[in-house]
Design a protein around this motif. Structure first.
Motif, PDB file in Angstrom:
ATOM      1  N   ASN A 190       0.745  -1.185   0.118  1.00  0.00           N
ATOM      2  CA  ASN A 190      -0.024  -0.028  -0.016  1.00  0.00           C
ATOM      3  C   ASN A 190       0.735   1.147   0.015  1.00  0.00           C
ATOM      4  O   ASN A 190       0.295   2.356  -0.045  1.00  0.00           O
ATOM      5  CB  ASN A 190      -0.947   0.013   1.232  1.00  0.00           C
ATOM      6  CG  ASN A 190      -2.154   0.882   1.111  1.00  0.00           C
ATOM      7  OD1 ASN A 190      -2.820   0.947   0.021  1.00  0.00           O
ATOM      8  ND2 ASN A 190      -2.127   1.896   2.000  1.00  0.00           N
ATOM      9  N   ASN A 222       1.341   6.074  -2.985  1.00  0.00           N
ATOM     10  CA  ASN A 222       0.059   4.733  -2.899  1.00  0.00           C
ATOM     11  C   ASN A 222       0.374   4.097  -4.377  1.00  0.00           C
ATOM     12  O   ASN A 222       0.318   4.466  -5.293  1.00  0.00           O
ATOM     13  CB  ASN A 222      -1.246   5.160  -2.819  1.00  0.00           C
ATOM     14  CG  ASN A 222      -2.296   3.940  -2.536  1.00  0.00           C
ATOM     15  OD1 ASN A 222      -1.960   3.066  -3.364  1.00  0.00           O
ATOM     16  ND2 ASN A 222      -3.234   4.198  -1.827  1.00  0.00           N
ATOM     17  N   ASN A 229      -5.026   0.286   3.910  1.00  0.00           N
ATOM     18  CA  ASN A 229      -6.094  -0.207   2.992  1.00  0.00           C
ATOM     19  C   ASN A 229      -6.614  -1.551   3.551  1.00  0.00           C
ATOM     20  O   ASN A 229      -6.990  -2.446   2.982  1.00  0.00           O
ATOM     21  CB  ASN A 229      -5.542  -0.568   1.794  1.00  0.00           C
ATOM     22  CG  ASN A 229      -6.432  -0.956   0.428  1.00  0.00           C
ATOM     23  OD1 ASN A 229      -7.594  -0.524   0.869  1.00  0.00           O
ATOM     24  ND2 ASN A 229      -6.190  -1.883  -0.474  1.00  0.00           N
TER      25      ASN A 229
END
Length: 627
Positions: free
Chosen positions: A17, A23, A426
């Protein structure tokens, strides 16, 4: 992937992540997604066995997952992809390892997907647009079906050159799943029939994109081994129906035992699977009762949304089941940098004495040696040493805790669960509170205090009598941070366990108790007391209420008391209602008659009385107030 310490702003960072603060999944196009998430590698010397067996060998021996593998028909080289450059470099160091009597050789390949896609589509933004339009054209929202059958024969896709080579073909499905996830389609069924699939490596991310998938068709592909479903094991936990007909796996069965073995393996891979090729394999009602995690008391639960509820309840129920039966099986949820710590809070005041002969949960001999209670452990070295990091240390810590029984499936009302998204990783954060029964001492008692000294110790007598630590009930609080791992697996990044004396469940049952008490109070209301509906106007003709403006006997300048109420009012109200009536009269300055009407219309609820009074102040006549 690196998880950093807890407390004082510590956070977690992993390559799934986060990549240097960016990201990985927040890319502008498919090309950058593939480039940053797939490093091509080439494997030679694997021909002593099948390519699938070689990939599985590398996963076991080197601890590295090779994805989307294929064999170059011209050179015979086995090609695949790993997630990071570090994994690719590590594989190079494994060159020379023996497999099937031969030495494997690893080299880095070239990623031709970006170049070939650009050449065929003209530019990368057009590639995304083509795939997006294809997904939307294949989605049927009325039945929530995503039809991905025979994609290699789709005229639009073939004209764009997506399937000109094995390399670009192997990259198409991961890119398609990535874009489908960004579109956020509501999908319960996926049709992947007729795609010449020999394994599930190229579509492994399906479990990540659609974790709540219920129906899946893999008809008319080239699946020949039941082991291919290991890719999705413990991932598609809500899959109900699977279609496999038209695959060599189903066409080449030679005996009824082979058919039964296939059924057993797919049921083991998918815990909620009911139907395979139209045949009902399990009793759905009985299965749902077994796997259900039915919380009827919603006041003790909090889930951010329905998806989080399904994920969290399924995870917790399976986790605690394995915790009670075989903790070794939980190690698949932990990785090299996962963390676990346990602490004891012996100061909890709400201890329930069950009976004189039972243990009330105050003996912590099995826990104190590894407790990381920061109010008791001040040494920095001790604090660090009591954090278990990695599978080996975590399993050792697990084995040093008593064997237990959690009744979360049979008595869910005894537990409280809250779960919400953890966007930084996430993932999701799950907190569960409840109790458990200690069944047996730990398997590993190395370094633990396993007995309680009962006699004096002095310079003349160094020997003490000891008794075994009794087992009993204890309460606990546990917080887990669960994040996505390789190929859609779930990983426990952080696991915090707090042990405390067994206590009551009032903390999350108070709302329910208050409601019951209110109902009991309403039932105690004498039947001859008139209770007009809330919308009825005040009536001056009540048979049980004298038409007086105040309470006789009240001392001027002082508020009335229950003793000042008229006898006929006292006779018609229980003591609780008498106290409430006096309180309302004092606070609102209403006359006895209007105060009683307000209480009756508010169903003798204090908060509702105040709300109704404020709402009707402007319309009350002057005579409603005491002089």
């Amino acid at each position: 992937m690196s998880y950093r310490g807890r407390g004082r702003g510590g956070g977690y960072h992993n390559n799934y992540n986060n990549n240097n603060g960016r990201n990985n999944y927040n890319h502008q196009n498919v090309d950058s997604y593939v480039t940053q998430n797939s490093i091509p590698i080439e494997i030679m010397g694997w021909n002593g066995a099948s390519s699938e067996e070689c990939i599985n060998f590398i996963s076991r021996k080197c601890k590295i997952v090779v994805m989307n593998h294929s064999v170059d028909s011209n050179t015979g080289i086995l090609k695949g992809y790993v997630k990071t450059q570090d994994q690719a470099n590590e594989l190079l160091n494994w060159s020379g390892v023996k497999f099937a009597g031969q030495s494997l050789k690893f080299t880095k390949g070239t990623n031709s997907f970006s170049n070939k896609m650009s050449q065929s589509s003209g530019n990368s933004s057009n590639t995304i647009e083509v795939i997006t339009q294809f997904i939307k054209s294949r989605y049927q929202p009325d039945i929530k079906l995503l039809n991905l059958s025979s994609v290699k024969h789709d005229p639009q896709l073939t004209s764009q050159g997506f399937f000109n080579s094995i390399s670009t073909s192997s990259k198409f499905f991961p890119a398609l799943m990535k874009i489908a996830g960004e579109i956020k389609l509501d999908v319960v069924s996926v049709d992947l029939s007729g795609n010449e699939l020999t394994d599930l490596s190229s579509i492994s991310t399906l479990a990540v994109t659609f974790p709540l998938l219920q129906n899946l068709s893999l008809q008319n592909n080239n699946l020949s081994r039941i082991k291919v479903f290991e890719t999705w094991k413990r991932k598609l936990n809500f899959l109900r129906e699977l279609l496999l007909r038209g695959n060599p796996l189903m066409n080449n069965v030679s005996s009824p035992s082979d058919v039964e073995n296939i059924k057993f393996e797919v049921m083991r891979a998918f815990p909620r699977l009911i139907v395979v090729d139209g045949e009902i394999l399990r009793n759905e009602q009985a299965l749902n009762e077994t796997l259900s995690f039915g919380f009827t008391d919603k006041s003790s639960m909090f889930f951010q949304d329905e998806e989080i509820r399904n994920m969290a309840t399924n995870f917790i129920s399976n986790y605690l089941k394995l915790w009670d039966s075989n903790r070794a099986d939980l190690m698949v949820l932990y990785q090299a940098e996962s963390q676990f710590s346990m602490q004891v809070d012996s100061s909890h005041p709400y201890i329930i004495e069950t009976n004189a002969n039972s243990n009330n949960g105050t003996d912590f001999g099995y826990y104190l040696s590894n407790s990381r209670n920061l109010t008791r452990v001040s040494s920095a070295k001790a604090r660090v040493s009591r954090v278990a990091i990695g599978q080996e240390q975590i399993f050792k810590s697990f084995s040093q805790l008593p064997k237990t029984n959690h009744e979360i499936l049979t008595k869910p009302e005894n537990f409280s669960v809250e779960s919400y998204r953890f966007p930084q990783l996430n993932g999701i954060m799950i907190s569960i509170h409840g109790s458990f029964e200690e069944l047996a001492k730990p398997d590993n008692t190395e370094g633990l205090q396993t007995s309680i000294p009962t006699g004096p110790r002095n310079k003349f007598n160094n020997h003490q009598k000891h008794k075994t630590i009794p087992l009993g009930k204890k309460s606990f609080d546990r917080t887990l941070v669960v994040i996505p791992g390789p190929n859609g697996a779930m990983i426990v990044a952080s696991d915090l366990l707090l042990i405390r004396p067994y206590s009551s469940l009032d903390a999350w049952k108070q709302p329910q108790l208050a409601q019951q008490q209110q109902q009991q109070q309403q039932q105690q209301l004498p039947p001859h007391v008139n209770t007009p509906p809330p919308s009825a106007p005040p009536s001056s003709g009540s048979a049980t209420i004298p038409p007086v403006s105040g309470i006789p006997g009240a001392i001027p300048g002082h508020g009335p008391s229950v003793a000042d109420l008229p006898a006929e009012v006292k006779a018609s109200l229980n003591p609780v209602y008498q106290e409430l009536l006096v309180r309302i009269i004092v606070e609102t300055k209403l006359t006895l008659q209007y105060g009683l009407m307000l209480c009756e219309q508010s169903h003798w609820d204090y908060q509702q009385c105040i709300v109704n009074f404020k709402n009707s102040m402007a319309s009350l006549p002057r005579e409603a107030y005491a002089p």
